[in-house]
Scaffold this motif. Structure first.
Motif, PDB file in Angstrom:
ATOM      1  N   GLN A  82      15.359   8.313 -11.260  1.00 10.96           N
ATOM      2  CA  GLN A  82      14.773   7.688 -12.455  1.00 10.96           C
ATOM      3  C   GLN A  82      13.817   8.626 -13.185  1.00 10.96           C
ATOM      4  OE1 GLN A  82      15.375   4.562 -13.876  1.00 10.96           O
ATOM      5  NE2 GLN A  82      17.091   4.506 -12.460  1.00 10.96           N
ATOM      6  N   ILE A  83      12.985   9.347 -12.430  1.00 11.17           N
ATOM      7  CA  ILE A  83      11.981  10.203 -13.085  1.00 11.17           C
ATOM      8  C   ILE A  83      12.672  11.332 -13.855  1.00 11.17           C
ATOM      9  CG2 ILE A  83      10.044  11.806 -12.678  1.00 11.17           C
ATOM     10  CD1 ILE A  83       9.116   9.858 -10.436  1.00 11.17           C
ATOM     11  N   VAL A 121      10.842  -0.564  -2.423  1.00 10.29           N
ATOM     12  CA  VAL A 121       9.502  -0.618  -3.009  1.00 10.29           C
ATOM     13  C   VAL A 121       9.334  -1.972  -3.679  1.00 10.29           C
ATOM     14  CG1 VAL A 121       9.068   1.837  -3.378  1.00 10.29           C
ATOM     15  CG2 VAL A 121      10.344   0.565  -5.103  1.00 10.29           C
ATOM     16  N   THR A 122       8.079  -2.426  -3.703  1.00  9.89           N
ATOM     17  CA  THR A 122       7.796  -3.616  -4.499  1.00  9.89           C
ATOM     18  C   THR A 122       6.687  -3.245  -5.479  1.00  9.89           C
ATOM     19  OG1 THR A 122       7.351  -5.989  -4.472  1.00  9.89           O
ATOM     20  CG2 THR A 122       6.197  -4.654  -2.811  1.00  9.89           C
ATOM     21  N   GLY A 178       7.819  11.560 -17.152  1.00 12.72           N
ATOM     22  CA  GLY A 178       8.880  10.664 -16.686  1.00 12.72           C
ATOM     23  C   GLY A 178       8.499   9.823 -15.481  1.00 12.72           C
ATOM     24  N   VAL A 179       7.281   9.997 -14.962  1.00 13.92           N
ATOM     25  CA  VAL A 179       6.845   9.253 -13.766  1.00 13.92           C
ATOM     26  C   VAL A 179       6.967   7.741 -13.995  1.00 13.92           C
ATOM     27  CG1 VAL A 179       4.847   8.676 -12.311  1.00 13.92           C
ATOM     28  CG2 VAL A 179       5.353  11.067 -12.847  1.00 13.92           C
ATOM     29  N   LEU A 227      15.607   6.488  -5.617  1.00 11.43           N
ATOM     30  CA  LEU A 227      15.199   5.890  -6.897  1.00 11.43           C
ATOM     31  C   LEU A 227      14.293   6.828  -7.679  1.00 11.43           C
ATOM     32  CD1 LEU A 227      14.676   3.119  -8.645  1.00 11.43           C
ATOM     33  CD2 LEU A 227      12.582   3.018  -7.323  1.00 11.43           C
ATOM     34  N   PHE A 228      13.307   7.426  -6.996  1.00  7.25           N
ATOM     35  CA  PHE A 228      12.278   8.180  -7.707  1.00  7.25           C
ATOM     36  C   PHE A 228      12.861   9.409  -8.398  1.00  7.25           C
ATOM     37  CE2 PHE A 228      10.049   5.824  -4.395  1.00  7.25           C
ATOM     38  CZ  PHE A 228       9.169   5.114  -5.185  1.00  7.25           C
ATOM     39  N   GLY A 282       5.639   4.629 -10.934  1.00 10.19           N
ATOM     40  CA  GLY A 282       6.372   5.808 -10.463  1.00 10.19           C
ATOM     41  C   GLY A 282       7.872   5.600 -10.388  1.00 10.19           C
ATOM     42  N   MET A 283       8.345   4.496 -10.989  1.00 14.27           N
ATOM     43  CA  MET A 283       9.769   4.173 -10.912  1.00 14.27           C
ATOM     44  C   MET A 283      10.539   4.749 -12.092  1.00 14.27           C
ATOM     45  SD  MET A 283       9.570   0.213  -9.702  1.00 14.27           S
ATOM     46  CE  MET A 283       8.605  -0.346  -8.307  1.00 14.27           C
ATOM     47  N   GLY A 284       9.915   5.681 -12.830  1.00 15.16           N
ATOM     48  CA  GLY A 284      10.567   6.345 -13.947  1.00 15.16           C
ATOM     49  C   GLY A 284      10.338   5.632 -15.256  1.00 15.16           C
ATOM     50  N   GLN A 329      -4.639  -6.915  -3.644  1.00 17.66           N
ATOM     51  CA  GLN A 329      -5.231  -7.150  -2.314  1.00 17.66           C
ATOM     52  C   GLN A 329      -6.273  -6.090  -1.988  1.00 17.66           C
ATOM     53  OE1 GLN A 329      -2.183  -6.037  -2.827  1.00 17.66           O
ATOM     54  NE2 GLN A 329      -2.438  -4.000  -1.930  1.00 17.66           N
ATOM     55  N   GLY A 340       4.183   7.554  -7.727  1.00 19.16           N
ATOM     56  CA  GLY A 340       3.887   6.130  -7.765  1.00 19.16           C
ATOM     57  C   GLY A 340       2.662   5.728  -6.958  1.00 19.16           C
ATOM     58  N   ASN A 341       2.114   6.665  -6.158  1.00 22.31           N
ATOM     59  CA  ASN A 341       1.014   6.302  -5.249  1.00 22.31           C
ATOM     60  C   ASN A 341      -0.206   5.668  -5.920  1.00 22.31           C
ATOM     61  OD1 ASN A 341       2.683   7.344  -3.313  1.00 22.31           O
ATOM     62  ND2 ASN A 341       1.510   9.202  -2.965  1.00 22.31           N
ATOM     63  N   LYS A 384       5.080   1.152  -1.409  1.00 24.20           N
ATOM     64  CA  LYS A 384       5.072   1.725  -2.763  1.00 24.20           C
ATOM     65  C   LYS A 384       4.994   3.243  -2.664  1.00 24.20           C
ATOM     66  CE  LYS A 384       0.088   1.554  -3.635  1.00 24.20           C
ATOM     67  NZ  LYS A 384      -0.847   2.287  -4.462  1.00 24.20           N
ATOM     68  N   GLY A 385       5.605   3.911  -3.627  1.00 22.28           N
ATOM     69  CA  GLY A 385       5.561   5.370  -3.717  1.00 22.28           C
ATOM     70  C   GLY A 385       6.628   6.057  -2.875  1.00 22.28           C
ATOM     71  N   GLU A 386       6.681   7.382  -3.070  1.00 21.63           N
ATOM     72  CA  GLU A 386       7.746   8.196  -2.468  1.00 21.63           C
ATOM     73  C   GLU A 386       7.536   8.451  -0.976  1.00 21.63           C
ATOM     74  OE1 GLU A 386       8.556  11.794  -4.847  1.00 21.63           O
ATOM     75  OE2 GLU A 386       7.508  10.749  -6.456  1.00 21.63           O
ATOM     76  N   ARG A 417       1.526   7.442   3.546  1.00 21.99           N
ATOM     77  CA  ARG A 417       0.580   7.597   4.656  1.00 21.99           C
ATOM     78  C   ARG A 417       1.206   7.213   5.995  1.00 21.99           C
ATOM     79  NH1 ARG A 417      -2.865   4.619   1.378  1.00 21.99           N
ATOM     80  NH2 ARG A 417      -2.878   3.051   3.007  1.00 21.99           N
ATOM     81  N   THR A 426       0.846  -1.183   0.000  1.00 19.70           N
ATOM     82  CA  THR A 426       0.000   0.000   0.000  1.00 19.70           C
ATOM     83  C   THR A 426       0.894   1.249   0.000  1.00 19.70           C
ATOM     84  OG1 THR A 426      -2.015   0.940   0.953  1.00 19.70           O
ATOM     85  CG2 THR A 426      -0.301   0.296   2.511  1.00 19.70           C
ATOM     86  N   THR A 427       0.269   2.421  -0.171  1.00 20.69           N
ATOM     87  CA  THR A 427       1.011   3.683  -0.297  1.00 20.69           C
ATOM     88  C   THR A 427       1.792   4.000   0.988  1.00 20.69           C
ATOM     89  OG1 THR A 427      -0.695   4.501  -1.778  1.00 20.69           O
ATOM     90  CG2 THR A 427       0.765   6.149  -0.820  1.00 20.69           C
TER      91      THR A 427
END
Lengths: 184, 287
Positions: A177-178, A123-124, B242-243, A173-174, B247-249, B73, B187-188, A103-105, A84, A80-81
């Motif tokens: 890569q972005i 992250v997965t 680029g997201v 990573l974010f 969100g990993m680019g 899930q 990536g959210n 997941k996410g930043e 939060r 999950t995100t």
């Protein structure tokens, strides 16, 4: 699936070598916790009450699974995100948490806390819960059972695929890569 | 125009059975339209990490369908769109209760995660059966009942946005607002996304049509040429951010943009943005 095979809990010597962008396959024990469990753990720490498991050196996975079908170890179980959980994370890192999976930043504050604590954020793959359930060998609820899917579970995983998102050297990573793929 | 001599009866228990079946089908089987767009995305993605992520999504979709496992899930909040023909008559029970019963049975029997909590700002107690659903009803011509079931995940729904633009903001204003929503979300919401846009109407109506736009076959352009052109422009702009996948680019941030338009007050230009994760689940049936 490919990646560097790493055992859990993560030794500091291993954490030192991990760099943002590395693909890793984790094997060993991880604990699940998401929003409601984090709120309770933060309240416990504030009151000076012991946490429901020894967090020192451990890994937390931000996840609440789908129910297991009869005979299955667990249901679908993707991340999950993570954002939060940001408000609670620095406290848990201070208490000894070594690694997180989600997941996410993360916020700037959490990235700094990760660096200070010598921890790592993985992250997965979000939305890949069916596939990820195949990497879980054992699952049991260890705390807050009344929270249902939000209870804390102890999982034993085998080659669970993750990517290093924030390492203890400040790698991210974010942003790396972005910015590489951003056009215009 | 068709004329109907009398009302056609639809039994409430049939609605319950249909909803239960749709809840499971939607959660286990990713639509062929979405799978095809993800396959094309994997071909054109330039980032190795992004390509790897897309390969995993496709592998997950195959596994979920074969083993009847939820794709994710997060089996979502149950959003149900009903198009009720004005000559259809629901008998043998309350329509909303029939839909809620379908959600209850579908989530229980399908081993789907129940994510709904009551008293949202205080105790947050899980209702235990994923009810209540969110139901939208539209009265339409005919004597049928069309049911569309959309399990909407929390991570993507949390990244929704309503922007009340200045009336003259135009295409550029819309494009900029969507790009900033997608960039901020990172990536959210689990990209690659399908982006639902509701343009015009009022605040609440724009949000509703943005969500309903997600029911369109993935990648099918709006039938209005000008709106289809806007969809294309937003699509291109979002894919420059680029997201990338999760969100990993990378070069694939969205696989489709669906916009719906409604006239609005001359003082307004409402823009609703509803982001749909790559697990773009919905299933439909007509009774």
């Amino acid at each position: 699936m490919t990646g560097l095979k790493v055992g859990l809990p993560l030794d500091e010597s291993v954490r030192k070598t991990l760099r943002a962008g590395d693909a890793v396959l984790l094997s060993g024990v991880i604990y699940t916790a998401r929003d409601a469990a984090h709120k309770r753990m933060a309240e416990a720490l504030e009151k000076g009450v012991e946490l429901p498991f020894d967090i020192n050196g451990q890994t937390i996975y931000y996840m609440g699974p789908a129910p297991a079908r009869p005979g299955a170890v667990i249901g679908s179980c993707g991340p999950t995100t993570s954002g939060r959980m940001d408000a609670y994370t620095p406290q848990l890192l201070e208490a000894g948490l070594a690694a997180m999976i989600g997941k996410g930043e993360r916020s700037a504050g959490v990235r700094e806390a990760i660096r200070k604590a010598g921890a790592v954020y993985f992250v997965t793959y979000g939305g890949v819960g069916a596939l990820l359930s195949k990497a879980v060998r054992k699952a049991e609820v260890v705390a807050y059972p009344e929270l249902g899917a939000e209870a804390i579970m102890r999982l034993e995983v085998d080659d669970f695929p993750v990517i290093v998102a924030n390492d203890m050297h400040g790698g991210d990573l974010f942003s790396e890569q972005i910015s590489k793929y951003r056009r215009g | 125009m068709l004329e109907y001599a009398c009302m056609r009866e639809i039994q409430a228990p049939d609605v319950t059975r249909a909803v239960a079946e749709l809840a499971q089908r939607a959660n286990f089987e990713l639509g062929g339209d979405v799978v095809r767009l993800l396959e094309a995305a994997r071909e054109r993605e330039v980032s190795p990490i992004g390509r790897e992520a897309l390969a995993r999504l496709l592998e997950n979709a195959r596994l979920a369908k074969d083993e009847r496992l939820p794709l994710c899930q997060d089996c979502g909040i149950a959003v149900v769109f009903l198009e009720l023909g004005q000559y259809a008559h629901i008998t043998g029970g309350d329509l909303y209760e029939a839909v809620a019963d379908g959600v209850r049975c579908g989530y229980r029997d399908g081993f789907l995660r129940k994510s709904m909590v009551a008293r949202p700002f205080s105790a947050r107690i899980n209702t235990g059966d994923n009810t209540p659903p969110v139901i939208h009803v539209e009265i339409v011509p005919g004597d049928r009942l069309r049911i569309a079931f959309m399990p909407k995940g929390g991570g993507a729904e949390n990244m929704s946005r309503l922007v009340m633009l200045k009336p003259g903001a135009g295409e550029h204003g819309i494009t900029d607002a969507v790009v900033s929503a997608v960039r901020d979300a990172g990536g959210n919401p689990c990209p690659p996304l399908i982006i639902g846009l509701g343009i015009g109407a009022t605040a609440e109506k724009s949000l509703e049509i943005a969500k309903k736009a997600l029911l369109r076959p993935a990648g099918e352009p709006n039938s209005d040429v000008e709106t289809a052109e806007l969809e294309r422009k937003v699509f291109d702009a979002v894919n420059m951010t680029g997201v990338g996948p999760l969100g990993m680019g990378g070069g694939v941030t969205a696989i489709a943009v669906h916009a719906e338009v409604y006239p609005c007050h001359f003082a307004s230009l409402p823009l609703a943005i509803n982001l749909q994760c790559h697990s773009a689940r919905h299933a439909e049936v007509t009774l």
